[in-house]
Structure formats: C-alpha cells, structure tokens
Design an enzyme around this catalytic site. Sequence first.
Site, PDB file in Angstrom:
ATOM      1  N   ARG A  68     -13.783  -8.487   1.928  1.00 19.22           N
ATOM      2  CA  ARG A  68     -12.206  -8.198   1.492  1.00 19.22           C
ATOM      3  C   ARG A  68     -11.434  -9.468   1.765  1.00 19.22           C
ATOM      4  O   ARG A  68     -10.518  -9.944   1.071  1.00 19.22           O
ATOM      5  CB  ARG A  68     -11.577  -7.244   2.339  1.00 19.22           C
ATOM      6  CG  ARG A  68     -12.176  -5.485   2.074  1.00 19.22           C
ATOM      7  CD  ARG A  68     -11.828  -5.122   0.565  1.00 19.22           C
ATOM      8  NE  ARG A  68     -10.450  -5.331   0.592  1.00 19.22           N
ATOM      9  CZ  ARG A  68      -9.482  -4.274   0.951  1.00 19.22           C
ATOM     10  NH1 ARG A  68     -10.029  -3.208   1.723  1.00 19.22           N
ATOM     11  NH2 ARG A  68      -8.322  -4.375   0.714  1.00 19.22           N
ATOM     12  N   HIS A  80      -7.314   0.853  -6.507  1.00 20.65           N
ATOM     13  CA  HIS A  80      -7.681   0.067  -5.397  1.00 20.65           C
ATOM     14  C   HIS A  80      -8.238  -1.208  -5.725  1.00 20.65           C
ATOM     15  O   HIS A  80      -9.518  -1.512  -5.496  1.00 20.65           O
ATOM     16  CB  HIS A  80      -8.228   0.728  -4.047  1.00 20.65           C
ATOM     17  CG  HIS A  80      -8.487   0.188  -3.037  1.00 20.65           C
ATOM     18  ND1 HIS A  80      -7.781  -0.801  -2.632  1.00 20.65           N
ATOM     19  CD2 HIS A  80      -9.048   0.651  -1.684  1.00 20.65           C
ATOM     20  CE1 HIS A  80      -7.880  -1.037  -1.457  1.00 20.65           C
ATOM     21  NE2 HIS A  80      -8.717  -0.189  -0.783  1.00 20.65           N
ATOM     22  N   ASP A 128     -17.031   7.175  -1.563  1.00 19.09           N
ATOM     23  CA  ASP A 128     -15.877   7.027  -0.858  1.00 19.09           C
ATOM     24  C   ASP A 128     -15.537   8.336  -0.241  1.00 19.09           C
ATOM     25  O   ASP A 128     -16.131   9.534  -0.659  1.00 19.09           O
ATOM     26  CB  ASP A 128     -14.678   6.843  -2.057  1.00 19.09           C
ATOM     27  CG  ASP A 128     -13.188   6.458  -1.137  1.00 19.09           C
ATOM     28  OD1 ASP A 128     -13.399   6.103  -0.060  1.00 19.09           O
ATOM     29  OD2 ASP A 128     -12.338   6.345  -2.028  1.00 19.09           O
ATOM     30  N   CYS A 152     -16.173   1.690   0.747  1.00 19.97           N
ATOM     31  CA  CYS A 152     -15.106   0.863   0.924  1.00 19.97           C
ATOM     32  C   CYS A 152     -14.816   1.051   2.446  1.00 19.97           C
ATOM     33  O   CYS A 152     -13.908   0.192   2.920  1.00 19.97           O
ATOM     34  CB  CYS A 152     -13.877   1.169   0.144  1.00 19.97           C
ATOM     35  SG  CYS A 152     -13.528   3.011   0.072  1.00 19.97           S
ATOM     36  N   GLN A 195     -10.038  -3.872  -3.339  1.00 16.31           N
ATOM     37  CA  GLN A 195     -11.365  -3.430  -2.807  1.00 16.31           C
ATOM     38  C   GLN A 195     -12.542  -3.707  -3.515  1.00 16.31           C
ATOM     39  O   GLN A 195     -13.512  -4.208  -3.368  1.00 16.31           O
ATOM     40  CB  GLN A 195     -11.275  -1.815  -2.716  1.00 16.31           C
ATOM     41  CG  GLN A 195     -12.629  -1.140  -2.099  1.00 16.31           C
ATOM     42  CD  GLN A 195     -12.788  -1.821  -0.824  1.00 16.31           C
ATOM     43  OE1 GLN A 195     -12.143  -1.644  -0.044  1.00 16.31           O
ATOM     44  NE2 GLN A 195     -14.294  -2.194  -0.628  1.00 16.31           N
ATOM     45  N   ARG A 251       0.897  -1.183   0.039  1.00 14.36           N
ATOM     46  CA  ARG A 251       0.133  -0.161   0.254  1.00 14.36           C
ATOM     47  C   ARG A 251       0.843   1.313  -0.012  1.00 14.36           C
ATOM     48  O   ARG A 251       1.720   1.417   0.888  1.00 14.36           O
ATOM     49  CB  ARG A 251      -0.880  -0.038   1.251  1.00 14.36           C
ATOM     50  CG  ARG A 251      -1.603   1.237   1.451  1.00 14.36           C
ATOM     51  CD  ARG A 251      -2.663   1.458   2.372  1.00 14.36           C
ATOM     52  NE  ARG A 251      -3.973   0.599   1.857  1.00 14.36           N
ATOM     53  CZ  ARG A 251      -5.027   0.725   2.122  1.00 14.36           C
ATOM     54  NH1 ARG A 251      -5.350   1.306   3.430  1.00 14.36           N
ATOM     55  NH2 ARG A 251      -6.077   0.217   1.815  1.00 14.36           N
TER      56      ARG A 251
HETATM   57  N1  NVA Z   1      -9.884   6.665  -1.551  1.00 19.34           N
HETATM   58  C1  NVA Z   1      -9.432   6.371  -0.183  1.00 19.34           C
HETATM   59  C2  NVA Z   1      -9.669   4.991   0.168  1.00 19.34           C
HETATM   60  C3  NVA Z   1      -9.261   4.471   1.422  1.00 19.34           C
HETATM   61  C4  NVA Z   1      -9.680   2.822   1.701  1.00 19.34           C
HETATM   62  C5  NVA Z   1      -8.022   6.832  -0.090  1.00 19.34           C
HETATM   63  O1  NVA Z   1      -7.009   6.403  -0.868  1.00 19.34           O
HETATM   64  O2  NVA Z   1      -7.599   7.224   1.191  1.00 19.34           O
HETATM   65  N1   CP Z   2     -11.268   0.089   2.532  1.00 19.67           N
HETATM   66  C1   CP Z   2     -10.016  -0.284   2.914  1.00 19.67           C
HETATM   67  O1   CP Z   2      -9.059  -0.343   2.085  1.00 19.67           O
HETATM   68  O2   CP Z   2      -9.740   0.278   4.205  1.00 19.67           O
HETATM   69  P1   CP Z   2      -8.451   0.284   4.977  1.00 19.67           P
HETATM   70  O3   CP Z   2      -8.023   1.523   4.483  1.00 19.67           O
HETATM   71  O4   CP Z   2      -8.873   0.149   6.388  1.00 19.67           O
HETATM   72  O5   CP Z   2      -7.437  -0.758   4.513  1.00 19.67           O
END
Ligand code: NVA
Ligand code: CP
Length: 307
Positions: free
Chosen positions: A290, A131, A222, A262, A134, A104
């Site tokens: 997930r 992502h 989101d 998500c 997800q 990540r």
């Molecule tokens: N769009 C959000 C998703 C978090 C799971 C981010 O990138 O922070």
């Molecule tokens: N939806 C998602 O990816 O959650 P986290 O940021 O908690 O991993």
Amino acid sequence: MPKRDFVRLFDLNSEELTHVLDRAAELKRLQKAGMSTPVLEGRTLVMIFEKSSTRTRVSFEVGIQQLGGRAVFLSSADCQIGRGEPIKDTARVLSRYADLIMIRTFAHETVKTLAEHAAVPVINGLCDLHHPCQILADLQTVRERRENLAELKIAWFGDGNNVAHSWIEAAGRLGLHLVLAVPPGYEPMADIVEEARAAGGRIEITDDPRAAALDADVLMTDVWTSMGQESQTQQRNAVFHPLQLNAELLGLAKRDAFVLHCLPAHRGEEITEEVLEGAQSAVFDQAENRLHAQKALMEFLVTASTT
Ligand code: NVA
Ligand code: CP
C-alpha cells in the site's frame, strides 16, 4: 492539462497503470536501499476519513512524508463535513491549501463530487463501490511473484463489493482472468462487470467456490460485512459461510498458489487462521505495498496534473 483524479481504477489507462506499478516497484527498491525520493517536496496531502482505517491512513501519511511532503488528517466527525458543510465547498477550500486530497467515505457520489469541485487531484481511499488504492498494492504483490499476469487464474471468494469492483476494473485494464465466487444476490454491479469485459477483462462469476479455486494461481477474499453494513452481519455470515477461504479450497488451487486479503481479516469467517498465517499467504507483503503503490500514485497524479 486537466488535473487527474483516482476515483476508480478505470481512471488510469493500461499504460498509466503499468507505469504506476513499475514506479511502485522502483520506489520500493529505493526505499529498501535507503535512498530518499523527495519528489513531492513541500506538497501537502489532506486526508478525509468518514470510516475507520489503519493501513490507508498510515501508508498515505508515511508515504507523503517519504516523498518530502506532509499530511493533514481530518476525521469527518471533527471537521465541518460532519456538521453538514457541502462537499463542493470543502473541495474548493481544501484546494486552496493542499496539493492532493484523499477521502474515505460511504457514497461513491461523495468522492465524485469532491473530485469535480477540487482543483487538485482527488484519491478514493475507499468508498462503498470502489477501493482502487488497494488493488494497486494487490497488483504489485502479484507482479512480485509472477510475470505472466494475463495467464493467471485469479479467484475471488465472497462479496461482490468495493474491493471486488476495483479488481474487476483491473482485470479490464490488464486483460486478466478473474473468477468471482459470490452468493446469489451479492454479485458485483453489472455495469462495472460489463465495462471491464468490454475493456478486455476475462471475468467469470459463479456461486461455486470449488470451481473458482480449481487450478487457481491467486486466491483472495475480503470481510463478509463491510464498513457501514454492520446491521446485516448475521444474515451475511450465514450466506457467505460456504465461501470461506480455507485449506480445503486452497488445496484445489495450483501447488504454488498464493493468498491475498486486503485486511483487516476476520479469522474463522472469510478466511481461516491456518490459511492467513500459512506459507502461501502474501497478505503482509500486500499490506506493505500500500505504501509503495500509493507513493507512485501520488507522484503520478501530481506530475500528470501539472505538466
Ligand atoms: N470491503 C471492506 C474493505 C476494508 C478495507 C470494507 O469496505 O469495509
Ligand atoms: N485494507 C485497508 O484499506 O485497510 P484499512 O481499512 O486499515 O485502511
């Protein structure tokens, strides 16, 4: 056989995506029935996190354990990546210890470089552009509620961001009808949209949330400010406010429509408490999926890379 990565949703073709989703449903059934599935016995997943996570971290760690393997967690702040060790060196070293790597991070280029130099499958656990894990869970959640995915109107409200991009690619792979209500200036990347349209996705982009919500089967949103964009929060709150997923928008959708998010959610911003906690919300099933979807993904990548 070249090893397989999951850097973006498009890394799976339609048949492979369907296979992973079918297997995710099967693994879920087996887990609920108390059956063990040690298909990755003795395998190790290394997880690199440069951003925060609850769901991704825990679902991958528990998922690999349920498949008979183990996970190693690395926060970039605590390993040499945080001190500038090149990602291509990290990729080659971790490949000598582990069977899978999940990352990540911020730049999509980092995930691509890791995948290019790793000898083992690399999974994108979220970057600024995609992502994909997800959306495996999201698709599993939709399939649990509907059979005719290609006939649904799937509506997105908010940022044309990483989650939206992976949904756009899913629309391309599965021939879905996806309507995105996004404010001008926050549209998804044109090349991702074009590629998904060329692959068969029916993708519409509008700035009118009511048009997107009308007769929709699935409504999703989101956060307005993704990780790494915190300095833009004030501006984003003002721009995105008309796109809040609230009871009024949900009222325009089909009576049996359901809502996805998500998570983490910001109640009172992109979604109201009433909608998130309401009878039409599927968000906690979505979060659970997930686990199942990523188990199927890890099994697929390891199997496809070794046969
Ligand atoms: N769009 C959000 C998703 C978090 C799971 C981010 O990138 O922070
Ligand atoms: N939806 C998602 O990816 O959650 P986290 O940021 O908690 O991993």
